[in-house]
Design a protein around this motif. Structure first.
Motif, PDB file in Angstrom:
ATOM      1  N   ASP A  62       0.769  -1.178  -0.051  1.00 27.70           N
ATOM      2  CA  ASP A  62      -0.062  -0.002  -0.033  1.00 27.70           C
ATOM      3  C   ASP A  62       0.863   1.352   0.133  1.00 27.70           C
ATOM      4  N   LYS A  63       1.721   1.145   0.928  1.00 25.32           N
ATOM      5  CA  LYS A  63       2.701   2.373   1.010  1.00 25.32           C
ATOM      6  C   LYS A  63       3.298   2.676  -0.344  1.00 25.32           C
ATOM      7  N   HIS A  64       3.928   1.445  -1.247  1.00 23.68           N
ATOM      8  CA  HIS A  64       4.544   1.914  -2.524  1.00 23.68           C
ATOM      9  C   HIS A  64       3.434   2.135  -3.413  1.00 23.68           C
ATOM     10  N   GLY A  65       2.003   1.885  -3.406  1.00 22.11           N
ATOM     11  CA  GLY A  65       1.313   2.536  -4.327  1.00 22.11           C
ATOM     12  C   GLY A  65       0.996   4.244  -3.932  1.00 22.11           C
ATOM     13  N   ARG A  66       1.010   4.303  -2.654  1.00 24.86           N
ATOM     14  CA  ARG A  66       0.907   5.977  -2.272  1.00 24.86           C
ATOM     15  C   ARG A  66       2.406   6.591  -2.751  1.00 24.86           C
ATOM     16  N   ILE A  67       3.384   6.137  -2.838  1.00 20.41           N
ATOM     17  CA  ILE A  67       4.728   6.629  -3.245  1.00 20.41           C
ATOM     18  C   ILE A  67       4.457   7.115  -4.761  1.00 20.41           C
ATOM     19  N   PHE A  68       4.202   5.951  -5.446  1.00 14.98           N
ATOM     20  CA  PHE A  68       4.058   6.262  -6.911  1.00 14.98           C
ATOM     21  C   PHE A  68       3.028   7.187  -7.177  1.00 14.98           C
ATOM     22  N   ASN A  69       1.772   7.386  -6.475  1.00 17.02           N
ATOM     23  CA  ASN A  69       1.069   8.320  -6.754  1.00 17.02           C
ATOM     24  C   ASN A  69       1.527   9.673  -6.313  1.00 17.02           C
ATOM     25  N   ALA A  70       2.180   9.906  -5.407  1.00 17.45           N
ATOM     26  CA  ALA A  70       2.818  10.935  -4.657  1.00 17.45           C
ATOM     27  C   ALA A  70       3.729  11.506  -5.874  1.00 17.45           C
ATOM     28  N   LEU A  71       4.646  10.461  -6.360  1.00 13.17           N
ATOM     29  CA  LEU A  71       5.470  11.084  -7.509  1.00 13.17           C
ATOM     30  C   LEU A  71       4.739  11.619  -8.733  1.00 13.17           C
ATOM     31  N   LEU A  72       3.724  11.049  -8.918  1.00  9.05           N
ATOM     32  CA  LEU A  72       2.460  11.728  -9.924  1.00  9.05           C
ATOM     33  C   LEU A  72       2.269  13.206  -9.677  1.00  9.05           C
ATOM     34  N   ARG A  73       1.764  13.323  -8.375  1.00  6.37           N
ATOM     35  CA  ARG A  73       1.364  14.710  -7.677  1.00  6.37           C
ATOM     36  C   ARG A  73       2.610  15.634  -7.895  1.00  6.37           C
ATOM     37  N   ASN A  74       3.812  14.963  -7.192  1.00  9.39           N
ATOM     38  CA  ASN A  74       4.882  16.167  -7.486  1.00  9.39           C
ATOM     39  C   ASN A  74       4.934  16.617  -8.887  1.00  9.39           C
ATOM     40  N   ARG A  75       4.673  16.211  -9.999  1.00  7.66           N
ATOM     41  CA  ARG A  75       4.966  16.554 -11.076  1.00  7.66           C
ATOM     42  C   ARG A  75       3.621  17.173 -11.666  1.00  7.66           C
ATOM     43  N   ALA A 134      16.056  -3.107  -7.837  1.00  2.83           N
ATOM     44  CA  ALA A 134      17.440  -2.970  -7.908  1.00  2.83           C
ATOM     45  C   ALA A 134      18.195  -2.265  -8.998  1.00  2.83           C
ATOM     46  N   LEU A 135      17.654  -2.626 -10.251  1.00  2.00           N
ATOM     47  CA  LEU A 135      18.124  -1.937 -11.334  1.00  2.00           C
ATOM     48  C   LEU A 135      17.909  -0.501 -11.294  1.00  2.00           C
ATOM     49  N   LEU A 136      16.621  -0.145 -11.109  1.00  2.00           N
ATOM     50  CA  LEU A 136      16.246   1.060 -11.098  1.00  2.00           C
ATOM     51  C   LEU A 136      17.007   2.084 -10.086  1.00  2.00           C
ATOM     52  N   GLY A 141      19.303   5.760  -8.236  1.00  2.00           N
ATOM     53  CA  GLY A 141      19.193   6.019  -7.039  1.00  2.00           C
ATOM     54  C   GLY A 141      19.473   7.386  -6.370  1.00  2.00           C
ATOM     55  N   ASP A 142      20.400   8.196  -7.185  1.00  5.28           N
ATOM     56  CA  ASP A 142      20.713   9.605  -6.775  1.00  5.28           C
ATOM     57  C   ASP A 142      19.811  10.728  -7.508  1.00  5.28           C
ATOM     58  N   GLY A 147      14.779   9.357  -6.659  1.00  6.66           N
ATOM     59  CA  GLY A 147      15.879   8.643  -6.106  1.00  6.66           C
ATOM     60  C   GLY A 147      15.561   7.871  -4.922  1.00  6.66           C
ATOM     61  N   LYS A 148      14.899   8.668  -3.974  1.00  9.67           N
ATOM     62  CA  LYS A 148      14.633   8.417  -2.655  1.00  9.67           C
ATOM     63  C   LYS A 148      13.699   7.312  -2.629  1.00  9.67           C
ATOM     64  N   ALA A 149      12.485   7.732  -3.437  1.00  7.55           N
ATOM     65  CA  ALA A 149      11.413   6.509  -3.558  1.00  7.55           C
ATOM     66  C   ALA A 149      11.994   5.106  -3.954  1.00  7.55           C
ATOM     67  N   PHE A 150      12.970   5.055  -4.802  1.00 10.14           N
ATOM     68  CA  PHE A 150      13.301   3.883  -5.550  1.00 10.14           C
ATOM     69  C   PHE A 150      14.145   3.227  -4.539  1.00 10.14           C
ATOM     70  N   ARG A 151      15.091   3.937  -3.767  1.00 14.12           N
ATOM     71  CA  ARG A 151      15.729   3.522  -2.763  1.00 14.12           C
ATOM     72  C   ARG A 151      14.763   2.755  -1.744  1.00 14.12           C
ATOM     73  N   MET A 152      13.812   3.445  -1.270  1.00  9.35           N
ATOM     74  CA  MET A 152      13.049   2.820   0.023  1.00  9.35           C
ATOM     75  C   MET A 152      12.307   1.629  -0.604  1.00  9.35           C
ATOM     76  N   ILE A 153      11.685   1.617  -1.775  1.00 14.59           N
ATOM     77  CA  ILE A 153      11.045   0.505  -2.335  1.00 14.59           C
ATOM     78  C   ILE A 153      11.778  -0.572  -2.458  1.00 14.59           C
ATOM     79  N   SER A 154      13.010  -0.357  -3.153  1.00 12.02           N
ATOM     80  CA  SER A 154      13.998  -1.555  -3.316  1.00 12.02           C
ATOM     81  C   SER A 154      14.293  -2.246  -1.987  1.00 12.02           C
ATOM     82  N   ASP A 155      14.537  -1.383  -0.851  1.00 10.98           N
ATOM     83  CA  ASP A 155      14.903  -2.072   0.500  1.00 10.98           C
ATOM     84  C   ASP A 155      13.619  -3.063   0.954  1.00 10.98           C
TER      85      ASP A 155
END
Length: 262
Positions: A62-75, A134-136, A141-142, A147-155
């Protein structure tokens, strides 16, 4: 040069392709959150120790879904409709992989065999998710936007994968080894077909949005099909092996929050 990094850089730089990417990802994560929530509610009495881990898994999705939606809102973007041929979770269910949604909608306790199906399905799909994130992370990652979203989701995905290894090994030690291996193999062979089909569909949509030439589209499609041939021949085996993970009890605590993306 045609590479995973250059292709995704193009997707990231264009609002419409980024919108589609994030919308597909958010939809899949939200579906995973719902599935884990229902499974947690239906765990049989003898396996209730699994419930907090399944709940944590679902909360992460659920958190990952919110993160991807937040990335959309940020743009300043709204979610896009997800084309059916790009809906990875729906296509897996149609192939009979994982627990059927009809079963999850009923208020009937699951069996141990059902839990093994759930864990085997997760073992295979989390392998894919962990590799992709891991690829993304390696390439972006920077990045200041993602970058921060990808690092968090990857972990999180690495934790999910470790959890499935740990729990399947526990069930194997209880005498379910043959069932686990049969189920893992069936899941893996179905997943690589679905992944191929979804990848081809996603790249076709991205190609239209980004105006790729026929030659570039053909080269990407050939690469996807070549990867499938390798996975069908031997690569699927990485999805069915089990080993004691370095991360022990990876879902033993509460889900981490992501307030900066909310």
């Amino acid at each position: 040069m045609l590479s995973a990094k250059s292709v995704f850089q193009e997707i990231l730089d264009n609002d419409e392709s980024f919108r589609l990417f994030c919308s597909i990802a958010a939809s899949g994560e939200a579906q995973g959150g719902w599935e884990n929530g229902r499974i947690a509610a239906l765990v049989p009495e003898g396996e209730r120790a699994l419930v907090p881990k399944i709940v944590r898994h679902g909360a992460d999705e659920d958190k990952h879904g919110r993160i991807f939606n937040a990335l959309l809102r940020n743009r300043g973007l709204e979610p896009a409709p997800v084309p059916p041929r790009t809906d990875y979770t729906m296509l897996l269910e149609r192939r009979g992989i994982g627990l059927a949604h009809d079963k999850l909608r009923r208020d009937e306790p699951l069996s141990v065999q059902d839990l093994i199906v759930y864990l085997a399905h997760s073992r295979v799909t989390e392998q894919r998710a962990a590799e992709q994130m891991a690829l993304l992370r390696r390439h972006f990652g920077d990045h200041p936007q993602v970058g921060k979203a990808f690092r968090m989701i990857s972990d999180d995905e690495a934790n999910h994968l470790a959890y499935t290894h740990e729990e399947l090994l526990r069930f194997a030690a209880s005498g379910y080894g043959r069932l686990i291996q049969r189920t893992l193999r069936a899941c893996a062979l179905a997943e690589i077909r679905v992944h191929r089909d979804v990848s081809l569909a996603v790249m076709a949509h991205m190609g239209r949005i980004l105006g790729w030439s026929k030659a570039r589209r053909a080269a990407l499609a050939a690469g996807i099909r070549a990867a499938y041939v390798y996975e069908r021949a031997a690569g699927w085996r990485r999805m069915v092996s089990l080993r004691t993970p370095d991360r022990r009890d990876p879902l033993g605590g509460p889900a981490t929050t992501a307030p900066e993306f909310a």
